[in-house]
Design a protein around this motif. Structure first.
Motif, PDB file in Angstrom:
ATOM      1  N   PHE A  81       0.855  -1.196   0.000  1.00 57.10           N
ATOM      2  CA  PHE A  81       0.000   0.000   0.000  1.00 57.10           C
ATOM      3  C   PHE A  81       0.890   1.244   0.000  1.00 57.10           C
ATOM      4  O   PHE A  81       0.807   2.094   0.887  1.00 57.10           O
ATOM      5  CB  PHE A  81      -0.926  -0.009   1.215  1.00 57.10           C
ATOM      6  N   THR A  82       1.741   1.347  -0.999  1.00 63.19           N
ATOM      7  CA  THR A  82       2.715   2.436  -1.043  1.00 63.19           C
ATOM      8  C   THR A  82       2.056   3.803  -1.155  1.00 63.19           C
ATOM      9  O   THR A  82       2.624   4.796  -0.702  1.00 63.19           O
ATOM     10  CB  THR A  82       3.659   2.234  -2.233  1.00 63.19           C
ATOM     11  N   ALA A  83       0.879   3.867  -1.752  1.00 61.48           N
ATOM     12  CA  ALA A  83       0.194   5.156  -1.873  1.00 61.48           C
ATOM     13  C   ALA A  83      -0.119   5.730  -0.498  1.00 61.48           C
ATOM     14  O   ALA A  83      -0.093   6.947  -0.302  1.00 61.48           O
ATOM     15  CB  ALA A  83      -1.094   4.991  -2.688  1.00 61.48           C
ATOM     16  N   VAL A  84      -0.408   4.856   0.443  1.00 55.97           N
ATOM     17  CA  VAL A  84      -0.732   5.307   1.798  1.00 55.97           C
ATOM     18  C   VAL A  84       0.547   5.511   2.616  1.00 55.97           C
ATOM     19  O   VAL A  84       0.737   6.553   3.254  1.00 55.97           O
ATOM     20  CB  VAL A  84      -1.656   4.292   2.495  1.00 55.97           C
ATOM     21  N   VAL A  92       1.701   8.951   4.358  1.00 55.97           N
ATOM     22  CA  VAL A  92       1.466   8.971   5.806  1.00 55.97           C
ATOM     23  C   VAL A  92       2.629   8.260   6.490  1.00 55.97           C
ATOM     24  O   VAL A  92       2.773   7.038   6.358  1.00 55.97           O
ATOM     25  CB  VAL A  92       0.134   8.277   6.167  1.00 55.97           C
ATOM     26  N   PRO A  93       3.467   8.989   7.216  1.00 54.48           N
ATOM     27  CA  PRO A  93       4.650   8.368   7.854  1.00 54.48           C
ATOM     28  C   PRO A  93       4.270   7.557   9.090  1.00 54.48           C
ATOM     29  O   PRO A  93       4.459   7.995  10.228  1.00 54.48           O
ATOM     30  CB  PRO A  93       5.512   9.572   8.212  1.00 54.48           C
ATOM     31  N   LEU A  94       3.752   6.357   8.869  1.00 55.07           N
ATOM     32  CA  LEU A  94       3.308   5.523   9.985  1.00 55.07           C
ATOM     33  C   LEU A  94       4.450   5.087  10.886  1.00 55.07           C
ATOM     34  O   LEU A  94       4.226   4.750  12.050  1.00 55.07           O
ATOM     35  CB  LEU A  94       2.578   4.288   9.436  1.00 55.07           C
ATOM     36  N   LEU A  95       5.659   5.083  10.350  1.00 56.70           N
ATOM     37  CA  LEU A  95       6.818   4.703  11.149  1.00 56.70           C
ATOM     38  C   LEU A  95       7.612   5.922  11.610  1.00 56.70           C
ATOM     39  O   LEU A  95       8.715   5.785  12.135  1.00 56.70           O
ATOM     40  CB  LEU A  95       7.728   3.758  10.358  1.00 56.70           C
TER      41      LEU A  95
END
Length: 311
Positions: A160-163, A167-170
């Motif tokens: 899900f690279t678009a997300v 969005v920097p989840l890490l």
């Protein structure tokens, strides 16, 4: 007519008990001893002894004669605890997991309650399937779950690279909540099963009375089911508080995916990092303080909720 007497010269019937009752009671006491002693032996070896050893080590310190002299471990009093209370990293990690718990625990238990109410509803079909599906993530080892979600969060590895690219989840601002999502995914089904078991214990007559009064399924869930499973919610809340303060596996795995998770990200990581220095005495002091804080928070939570839960 003769009367039967015991070895002490007393008539067994004088106490109102059948003659064989005392012998059966003796046999039962022996059986209880055989069943209980192994538990106490294991409880002592794997619980009390490690706790006692940790407390013992927390009062020890290492001294050297000169710069390169041999290390000698001696009684140090509260030396290690002074370092614990002066450790900014430890208290920062504690604040981080408390923030984690304030947000994640209510969300997880709310989700578990909704799932339990859904599979308990007579309007839902395929309850066995959903019960197994909701519980299945708990069967996944924590390390595997953290690795799987780490790949999903990673911009270079996720499908899900678009997300993940936008969005920097890490990143430093979201990694705590990315970990919270992993913990929720793993343990929501476990807590759901506890709440669902409490729902199954509610007598059917209560539901029947509510339906006679004209209550629908939503009204029954809100006014009957939820109040009666509050003790189960309190139990899962205590488990969740303890688990939050013991958070280790997910942050440790996430350190392989991001630099936002430091070696002192959670209190247990502080203990683990300190023990690898190695400084076992200081790590033991950290562990003792963390255990006491866990006990205090759990006790306060029970005191605040038990009147509502068990009235």
């Amino acid at each position: 007519m003769s009367t039967q007497t015991t070895a002490t010269g007393r008539d067994p019937g004088a106490t109102g008990e059948p003659p064989g009752r005392s012998r059966r009671r003796t046999r039962h006491a022996g059986a209880l001893t055989v069943l209980v002693v192994p538990f106490f032996v294991l409880f002592t070896l794997f619980y009390l002894v490690p706790i006692g050893y940790a407390v013992f080590r927390s009062f020890r310190t290492v001294e050297r004669e000169g710069t390169f002299g041999p290390a000698t471990e001696v009684f140090g009093g509260l030396t290690q605890y002074e370092q614990v209370f002066a450790s900014e990293a430890f208290w920062a990690s504690l604040g981080r997991v408390l923030l984690f718990g304030v947000v994640q625990v209510p969300v997880m238990l709310g989700l578990a309650l909704v799932l339990a109410l859904l599979i308990d509803s007579p309007l839902v079909r395929g309850k066995r399937f959903y019960r197994l599906a909701f519980f299945a993530p708990y069967a996944v080892p924590g390390v595997i779950a953290a690795i799987m979600w780490g790949f999903l969060y990673s911009p270079s590895l996720s499908p899900f690279t678009a997300v993940t690219s936008s969005v920097p989840l890490l990143g430093g601002g979201l990694v705590l909540w990315a970990i919270a999502n992993v913990v929720t995914w793993v343990y929501a089904g476990y807590n759901m099963l506890i709440i669902y078991s409490a729902l199954q214990a509610i007598p059917g007559e209560i539901y029947e009375a509510a339906r006679i009064d004209g209550a629908g399924q939503l009204r029954i869930a809100w006014s009957v089911k939820i109040p009666l499973v509050v003790p189960a919610l309190v139990l899962t809340g205590v488990f969740s508080i303890i688990g939050t303060l013991q958070l280790l596996t997910e942050p440790q795995v996430f350190r392989s995916f991001t630099t936002s998770v430091s070696s002192t990200f959670t209190p247990n990581l502080v203990v683990y990092t300190t023990s690898t220095v190695p400084n076992f005495n200081l790590a033991a002091a950290f562990s003792v303080v963390l255990a006491l804080l866990t006990f205090v928070l759990s006790f306060v939570f029970l005191r605040l909720t038990q009147r509502k839960a068990f009235q």
